[in-house]
Enzyme design. Structure first.
Site, mmCIF file in Angstrom:
data_model
loop_
_atom_site.group_PDB
_atom_site.id
_atom_site.type_symbol
_atom_site.label_atom_id
_atom_site.label_comp_id
_atom_site.label_asym_id
_atom_site.label_seq_id
_atom_site.Cartn_x
_atom_site.Cartn_y
_atom_site.Cartn_z
ATOM 1 N N CYS A 126 -0.101 29.778 -14.414
ATOM 2 C CA CYS A 126 -0.985 30.320 -15.933
ATOM 3 C C CYS A 126 -1.722 28.884 -17.105
ATOM 4 O O CYS A 126 -1.522 28.561 -17.846
ATOM 5 C CB CYS A 126 -0.003 30.302 -16.842
ATOM 6 S SG CYS A 126 0.576 32.113 -16.386
ATOM 7 N N GLU A 127 -2.730 28.630 -16.077
ATOM 8 C CA GLU A 127 -3.604 27.120 -16.539
ATOM 9 C C GLU A 127 -5.051 27.558 -15.947
ATOM 10 O O GLU A 127 -5.071 27.207 -15.008
ATOM 11 C CB GLU A 127 -3.262 25.809 -16.022
ATOM 12 C CG GLU A 127 -3.390 24.934 -17.210
ATOM 13 C CD GLU A 127 -2.254 24.007 -18.001
ATOM 14 O OE1 GLU A 127 -1.360 24.361 -18.390
ATOM 15 O OE2 GLU A 127 -2.882 22.598 -18.339
ATOM 16 N N TYR A 174 0.859 11.500 -3.406
ATOM 17 C CA TYR A 174 0.654 11.230 -4.710
ATOM 18 C C TYR A 174 0.229 12.909 -5.333
ATOM 19 O O TYR A 174 -0.107 13.842 -6.082
ATOM 20 C CB TYR A 174 -0.566 10.404 -5.455
ATOM 21 C CG TYR A 174 0.079 9.106 -5.147
ATOM 22 C CD1 TYR A 174 1.336 8.382 -6.299
ATOM 23 C CD2 TYR A 174 -0.699 8.352 -5.064
ATOM 24 C CE1 TYR A 174 1.133 7.321 -6.400
ATOM 25 C CE2 TYR A 174 -0.692 7.053 -4.645
ATOM 26 C CZ TYR A 174 0.683 6.274 -5.325
ATOM 27 O OH TYR A 174 0.520 4.906 -5.464
ATOM 28 N N ARG A 230 -3.754 16.079 -9.000
ATOM 29 C CA ARG A 230 -4.463 15.633 -9.297
ATOM 30 C C ARG A 230 -6.028 15.996 -9.877
ATOM 31 O O ARG A 230 -6.057 15.326 -10.335
ATOM 32 C CB ARG A 230 -4.691 14.391 -8.068
ATOM 33 C CG ARG A 230 -3.652 13.818 -7.370
ATOM 34 C CD ARG A 230 -2.908 12.943 -6.529
ATOM 35 N NE ARG A 230 -3.945 11.808 -6.689
ATOM 36 C CZ ARG A 230 -5.610 11.821 -6.722
ATOM 37 N NH1 ARG A 230 -6.131 12.516 -5.477
ATOM 38 N NH2 ARG A 230 -5.926 10.389 -6.455
ATOM 39 N N PRO A 279 0.154 -0.917 -0.102
ATOM 40 C CA PRO A 279 0.111 0.072 -0.080
ATOM 41 C C PRO A 279 0.683 1.245 0.256
ATOM 42 O O PRO A 279 1.652 1.517 0.596
ATOM 43 C CB PRO A 279 -0.853 -0.415 1.098
ATOM 44 C CG PRO A 279 -0.129 -1.032 1.941
ATOM 45 C CD PRO A 279 0.735 -1.720 0.613
ATOM 46 N N GLY A 280 0.467 2.202 -0.240
ATOM 47 C CA GLY A 280 1.342 3.450 -0.285
ATOM 48 C C GLY A 280 -0.017 4.726 -0.220
ATOM 49 O O GLY A 280 0.234 4.819 0.994
ATOM 50 N N ARG A 281 -1.089 4.936 -1.236
ATOM 51 C CA ARG A 281 -1.708 6.491 -0.445
ATOM 52 C C ARG A 281 -2.621 6.043 0.128
ATOM 53 O O ARG A 281 -2.854 6.382 1.331
ATOM 54 C CB ARG A 281 -3.209 5.841 -1.698
ATOM 55 C CG ARG A 281 -4.413 7.061 -1.209
ATOM 56 C CD ARG A 281 -5.418 6.796 -2.242
ATOM 57 N NE ARG A 281 -5.241 6.507 -3.742
ATOM 58 C CZ ARG A 281 -4.763 7.029 -4.988
ATOM 59 N NH1 ARG A 281 -4.512 8.368 -4.764
ATOM 60 N NH2 ARG A 281 -4.697 6.389 -5.788
ATOM 61 N N TYR A 327 -6.446 13.939 -13.251
ATOM 62 C CA TYR A 327 -8.123 12.869 -12.051
ATOM 63 C C TYR A 327 -8.831 13.633 -12.382
ATOM 64 O O TYR A 327 -10.586 12.770 -12.040
ATOM 65 C CB TYR A 327 -6.943 11.625 -12.001
ATOM 66 C CG TYR A 327 -5.667 11.761 -11.427
ATOM 67 C CD1 TYR A 327 -5.946 10.797 -12.135
ATOM 68 C CD2 TYR A 327 -5.203 11.815 -10.558
ATOM 69 C CE1 TYR A 327 -4.779 10.585 -12.442
ATOM 70 C CE2 TYR A 327 -4.033 11.560 -10.547
ATOM 71 C CZ TYR A 327 -3.511 9.740 -11.594
ATOM 72 O OH TYR A 327 -1.953 9.824 -11.682
HETATM 73 N N1 LLP Z 1 2.262 -1.514 -6.047
HETATM 74 C C1 LLP Z 1 2.112 -1.563 -7.300
HETATM 75 C C2 LLP Z 1 2.649 -2.074 -8.421
HETATM 76 C C3 LLP Z 1 1.289 -0.071 -8.215
HETATM 77 O O1 LLP Z 1 1.639 0.083 -9.198
HETATM 78 C C4 LLP Z 1 1.152 1.008 -7.179
HETATM 79 C C5 LLP Z 1 0.551 2.248 -7.014
HETATM 80 C C6 LLP Z 1 0.819 0.861 -5.857
HETATM 81 C C7 LLP Z 1 1.299 -0.574 -5.171
HETATM 82 C C8 LLP Z 1 0.677 1.776 -4.955
HETATM 83 O O2 LLP Z 1 -1.178 1.421 -4.772
HETATM 84 P P1 LLP Z 1 -2.132 2.405 -3.562
HETATM 85 O O3 LLP Z 1 -1.591 1.973 -2.918
HETATM 86 O O4 LLP Z 1 -1.226 3.980 -3.911
HETATM 87 O O5 LLP Z 1 -3.254 2.220 -4.203
HETATM 88 N N2 LLP Z 1 -1.042 8.856 -8.826
HETATM 89 C C9 LLP Z 1 -1.991 8.401 -8.694
HETATM 90 C C10 LLP Z 1 -2.048 6.829 -8.480
HETATM 91 C C11 LLP Z 1 -1.182 5.763 -9.207
HETATM 92 C C12 LLP Z 1 -0.812 4.448 -8.865
HETATM 93 C C13 LLP Z 1 0.017 4.157 -9.204
HETATM 94 N N3 LLP Z 1 0.407 2.605 -8.807
HETATM 95 C C14 LLP Z 1 -3.047 9.020 -8.390
HETATM 96 O O6 LLP Z 1 -2.521 10.461 -7.932
HETATM 97 O O7 LLP Z 1 -3.711 8.297 -8.176
#
Ligand code: LLP
Length: 438
Positions: free
Chosen positions: A363-364, A392, A332, A293-295, A336
């Site tokens: 400027c957008e 992100y 974002r 997990p990242g987000r 998106y």
């Molecule tokens: N593992 C892989 C292989 C991934 O491609 C990603 C995210 C993650 C883990 C982590 O996912 P998360 O838990 O953060 O959802 N820029 C976009 C999000 C792109 C995510 C890409 N891959 C945004 O701002 O929503």
């Protein structure tokens, strides 16, 4: 409003994060400013790791560092005993320079450069997640030169595609990521690895999407992956590790569910429970369990603080509050159509009075952070706090219009510190040169 465990409105009516008044933060560091709540980040990682330990017992959590990458975050992951996911030599370099052990890193990417693979292997990266056939030969060749054996996972495509509130299962695969299980591509690359001298097949990976609320999509992915593990077992191939990626959804605005840390762990528990069931049901050996997990680790830890500048009231149409940041620190909404919530940090106890649009300074025309939000009456100099900007945002920031990328400040226990310093004019021209043609 998305006030979490470590966020509140203090007796002055100001927004407070990690025990620090946002008005004091602005006096100390100015705006725009990314604020990251260290205790929240550590709290989520700990809770995820404990859930894995208590409900499965054999696995760990890899923080997907593309969500927010700087030395300070890798230091936290090191201290919390987490693994990390990196997607470039640059992320791996940042981790290593923060003292993070590269043996605990998973290296991802659909087109890892040969130079990046060389950097990763020569620095002892733990696992490479293979995403194309040629990569097997490239890794094998580099390993031969460094006398190394390299553990790899295969990035598979299980045909489960999840979007925020729904998912679809499809045998058709049109994605730049992964090897399709259904088409036989995944099996082909595993067989290729089995024949190579220096590449060691450790297991499987999948990532079904990001910002997912429909938990059943994760359960289905576990079913598909364990079916494949059972098929491989029949062919004499042992899968020692199963990495199920990231993707847990967080609250940004409106109807997005709001989870506290304990509720976030329900995602993890569902994965481990389903995997435990599948292991028993399908008579396969229990793989090492990994999530990425990242987000969900850093998203809600972050708040961006801005100052209100120009206020433009187009009578009967729209009132714009222009801030001193925008798409350069949060791409974002423009990219998106992402929605955010905000408060006026120095009037956090006041009720909303008027509907305004928070616009950036680039400027957008599309540089709008929040369209139509009800806030107390704002004046120049008020502090806007936008929530859930930890993931992100900084990692996708830019110097568009030669604006500065804001600094990042960590808060914890009533104190604050820089994690990323402010940029200077000198930083903006650092790589600019005036050369003659040669
Ligand atoms: N593992 C892989 C292989 C991934 O491609 C990603 C995210 C993650 C883990 C982590 O996912 P998360 O838990 O953060 O959802 N820029 C976009 C999000 C792109 C995510 C890409 N891959 C945004 O701002 O929503």
């Amino acid at each position: 409003m998305n006030y979490r465990e470590t966020m509140n409105v203090n007796e002055k009516g100001h927004l407070q994060i990690g025990g620090v008044d946002c008005v004091d933060l602005v006096a100390k560091y100015s705006t725009p400013l990314y604020v990251m709540d260290e205790d929240y980040i550590r709290g989520v990682v700990r809770a995820f790791r404990n859930t894995v330990a208590n409900t499965y017992g054999h696995g760990n959590v890899a923080y997907a560092s593309k969500a927010f990458s700087c030395k300070a975050i890798y230091k936290i992951m090191k201290e919390e005993d987490a693994n990390i996911d990196v997607v470039s030599a640059g992320e791996l370099y940042t981790a290593i320079s923060a003292g993070f052990d590269p043996a605990k890193a998973y290296f991802h990417g659909n087109n890892k450069l040969v130079s990046e693979l060389e950097y990763a292997i020569s620095n002892g990266v733990g696992v490479i997640v293979v995403d194309n056939l040629e990569e097997v030969d490239i890794i094998d060749e580099i390993c031969a030169r460094y006398s190394r054996k390299q553990k790899v996972l295969i990035r598979t495509n299980p045909g489960v595609e999840a979007h925020t509130h729904t998912f679809i299962q499809t045998a058709k695969v049109d994605s730049k990521f992964g090897f399709s299980i259904a088409s036989g591509d995944a099996l082909e690359v595993i067989n290729k690895i089995k024949k190579s001298d220096n590449v060691y097949f450790r297991g499987l990976h999948c990532h079904i999407g990001s910002q997912i609320f429909d938990k059943s999509a994760f359960a289905l992915a576990v079913e598909v992956m364990t079916d494949f593990i059972a098929t491989l077992k029949q062919q004499g191939v042992e899968v020692e590790e199963l990495n199920l990626g990231g993707g847990f959804g967080v609250h940004y605005s409106g109807d997005d569910p709001k989870f506290n840390i304990k509720e976030y762990c329900e995602y993890v528990e569902l994965l481990t429970d389903t995997l435990n069931d599948c292991v028993a049901k399908k008579h396969i050996s229990k793989p090492y369990f990994m999530i990425e997990p990242g987000r969900s680790i850093v998203g809600e830890a972050g708040v961006t603080l801005y100052s209100v500048g120009a206020i433009k009231d187009i009578k009967g149409i729209r009132k714009y509050l222009a801030i001193d940041g925008g798409m350069t620190d949060n791409i974002r909404p423009a990219l998106y159509d992402a929605k955010y919530e905000a408060v006026i940090a120095n009037k956090a106890d006041k009720a909303g009075e008027e509907v305004v649009t928070i616009a950036g300074k680039c400027c957008e025309s599309g540089d709008v952070i929040i369209k139509d939000i009800c806030l107390p009456k704002a004046q120049r100099g008020d502090i806007i706090a936008v929530f859930t900007t930890g993931a992100y945002n900084y990692s996708m920031s830019s110097n568009y219009n030669r604006n500065f990328v804001p600094p990042v400040v960590f808060v914890s226990g009533g104190k604050s510190k820089y994690a990323v310093k402010p940029q200077t004019f000198e930083d903006l021209v650092r790589n600019d040169v005036e050369e003659d043609y040669q």
